[in-house]
Design an enzyme around this catalytic site. Structure first.
Site, PDB file in Angstrom:
ATOM      1  N   CYS A 162      -4.682  -6.708   9.072  1.00  0.00           N
ATOM      2  CA  CYS A 162      -4.254  -6.209   7.565  1.00  0.00           C
ATOM      3  C   CYS A 162      -2.723  -6.371   7.456  1.00  0.00           C
ATOM      4  CB  CYS A 162      -4.554  -4.830   7.289  1.00  0.00           C
ATOM      5  SG  CYS A 162      -6.172  -4.318   7.273  1.00  0.00           S
ATOM      6  N   CYS A 188       0.893  -1.098   0.072  1.00  0.00           N
ATOM      7  CA  CYS A 188      -0.001   0.043  -0.039  1.00  0.00           C
ATOM      8  C   CYS A 188       0.841   1.116   0.122  1.00  0.00           C
ATOM      9  CB  CYS A 188      -0.824   0.097   1.192  1.00  0.00           C
ATOM     10  SG  CYS A 188      -2.074   1.267   1.313  1.00  0.00           S
TER      11      CYS A 188
HETATM   12  N1  SAH Z   1      -6.752   1.519   2.746  1.00  0.00           N
HETATM   13  C1  SAH Z   1      -8.261   1.208   3.110  1.00  0.00           C
HETATM   14  C2  SAH Z   1      -8.388  -0.333   3.510  1.00  0.00           C
HETATM   15  C3  SAH Z   1      -7.682  -1.236   4.123  1.00  0.00           C
HETATM   16  S1  SAH Z   1      -7.317  -1.095   5.996  1.00  0.00           S
HETATM   17  C4  SAH Z   1      -8.482   2.054   4.540  1.00  0.00           C
HETATM   18  O1  SAH Z   1      -7.547   2.837   4.854  1.00  0.00           O
HETATM   19  O2  SAH Z   1      -9.459   2.151   4.903  1.00  0.00           O
HETATM   20  C5  SAH Z   1      -8.855  -1.334   6.690  1.00  0.00           C
HETATM   21  C6  SAH Z   1      -8.946  -0.660   7.933  1.00  0.00           C
HETATM   22  O3  SAH Z   1      -8.039  -1.227   8.869  1.00  0.00           O
HETATM   23  C7  SAH Z   1      -8.766   0.857   8.027  1.00  0.00           C
HETATM   24  O4  SAH Z   1      -9.450   1.660   8.683  1.00  0.00           O
HETATM   25  C8  SAH Z   1      -7.065   0.830   8.560  1.00  0.00           C
HETATM   26  O5  SAH Z   1      -6.771   2.003   9.026  1.00  0.00           O
HETATM   27  C9  SAH Z   1      -7.327  -0.114   9.697  1.00  0.00           C
HETATM   28  N2  SAH Z   1      -6.023  -0.929  10.234  1.00  0.00           N
HETATM   29  C10 SAH Z   1      -4.648  -0.912   9.600  1.00  0.00           C
HETATM   30  N3  SAH Z   1      -4.088  -1.272  10.441  1.00  0.00           N
HETATM   31  C11 SAH Z   1      -4.569  -1.587  11.622  1.00  0.00           C
HETATM   32  C12 SAH Z   1      -3.968  -2.170  12.937  1.00  0.00           C
HETATM   33  N4  SAH Z   1      -2.788  -2.538  12.971  1.00  0.00           N
HETATM   34  N5  SAH Z   1      -5.184  -2.268  13.926  1.00  0.00           N
HETATM   35  C13 SAH Z   1      -6.213  -1.872  13.599  1.00  0.00           C
HETATM   36  N6  SAH Z   1      -6.775  -1.236  12.442  1.00  0.00           N
HETATM   37  C14 SAH Z   1      -5.996  -1.254  11.514  1.00  0.00           C
END
Ligand code: SAH
Length: 357
Positions: A332, A109
């Site tokens: 993720c 990403c």
């Molecule tokens: N790029 C998109 C979709 C992928 S992530 C977005 O930003 O929405 C999906 C969700 O998981 C997003 O809200 C992201 O911020 C969150 N996320 C990513 N890493 C995380 C983590 N370590 N703990 C909790 N949520 C997380």
């Protein structure tokens, strides 16, 4: 070529070009999506000669499953190696009355959110439509004969709106009655918030749910957590999200990962409440999934409770996302990161963000 790259109409055109009726495409799709077959040979109502022709031209899968984790809560996660060796992951989450899958849209990403494992190695490439559909087929084949995928969240690795041209046909295949037939209202696209792309999605005309990863109530803080915000700004995102609601009638949800001592103060909750209280919005608080390499953590329970209470007192609907698959690397990008690290180690990060309170 991967057969799932094609829409129903494209496959029908191919069938007609090769001396069949377009109905043949519907039969083939029924076998793949409805009956979960894994080879053309199993398609008994298609002639042997045409099955051979199909197998010469197409494959049903292009990647292979290199890891399959099963959590105690029956959440399952697959790590798929694509034809070029890149890795991508997808998740199946079971609840009493539903079965939700989470799919990826890019390898890596480019958004660089500071708490997220997916962006740590940068963006490698977009997934093709077929590679996105393939994750769905792989997960669907983990289900028992009586089980069906009921909901889809596009919340895996990648920024879906940065790959909209490949994501939309994949979602349409999911939605299509002749394929998986999952209602648009049961499909949620999560985005970092790209206003132009949100408008494009609205124009597509299907009532998919939109989730915006806000994570902060003001630009100064958001830019430190979600660096792409620098060139976008919260106002433009909210405006596009409001227009999305006007066009589709779907209430937008705002995701907010609570990071201890970063964005979890009472004043952040109040500021968030001010932003959202007069909108058709819903806040989804996400507990931070720890990533070993990253210095961010879930706040203590009382902070979370307080944050919820403040939003609720301002009449902003708020829920806390259930944590699933906690004993596997279900957040993720974690599984892919681990597999990539086995090849080239990444040192743990040390200095967390500090935020003025
Ligand atoms: N790029 C998109 C979709 C992928 S992530 C977005 O930003 O929405 C999906 C969700 O998981 C997003 O809200 C992201 O911020 C969150 N996320 C990513 N890493 C995380 C983590 N370590 N703990 C909790 N949520 C997380």
């Amino acid at each position: 070529m991967l057969l799932t790259e094609l829409s129903r109409d494209q496959l029908a055109a191919w069938c007609v070009e090769h001396g069949q009726t377009s109905y043949r495409a519907d039969q083939i799709r029924r076998w793949i999506y409805g009956k979960r077959v894994s080879s053309f040979d199993a398609m008994h109502d298609v002639s042997a000669a045409f099955r051979t022709r199909l197998a010469e031209e197409f494959t049903l899968f292009s990647g292979k499953v290199v890891q399959h984790q099963v959590a105690t809560d029956r959440t399952e996660k697959l790590l798929i190696e694509l034809s070029d060796g890149q890795l991508v992951e997808c998740v199946l989450m079971r609840e009493e009355d539903r079965c939700t899958i989470c799919i990826s849209t890019q390898v890596g990403c480019a958004m660089g959110c500071v708490f997220c494992a997916s962006g740590m190695l940068g963006l490698k490439r977009n997934l093709t439509t077929g590679e996105i559909v393939e994750q769905i087929l792989r997960l669907d084949r983990l289900l028992g004969t009586e089980e069906r995928i009921t909901n889809v969240v596009v919340m895996g690795i990648g920024e879906p709106l940065a790959n909209l041209k490949n994501v939309l046909p994949a979602l349409d295949t999911l939605n299509d009655k002749g394929a998986l037939g999952i209602g648009a209202r049961r499909i949620t696209i999560s985005t970092v918030g790209l206003p132009e792309k949100i408008r494009e999605l609205a124009e597509h005309g299907k009532p998919y749910n939109l989730a915006v990863s806000l994570h902060a109530p003001n630009d100064e803080l958001r830019t430190t957590i979600v660096p792409v915000n620098r060139n976008i700004g919260i106002a433009a995102i909210l405006e596009a999200a409001d227009a999305y609601f006007d066009k589709t009638g779907r209430r937008v949800s705002y995701e907010y990962v609570l990071l201890a001592d970063v964005n979890d103060h009472a004043e952040h909750a109040r500021e968030l409440g001010q932003l959202l209280r007069h909108r058709n919005a819903h806040v989804n608080l996400i507990p931070m999934n720890d990533v070993r390499e990253l210095p961010y953590h879930d706040p203590v329970a009382e902070r979370t409770r307080n944050f919820v209470a403040i939003l609720a007192s301002m009449d902003v609907p708020v829920t806390i996302r259930k944590r699933k698959g906690a004993d596997i690397d279900a957040a993720c990008g974690q599984l892919r990161l681990k597999a990539e690290e086995a090849k080239a180690p990444i040192p743990p990060a040390t200095v967390p963000l500090t935020v003025k309170s």
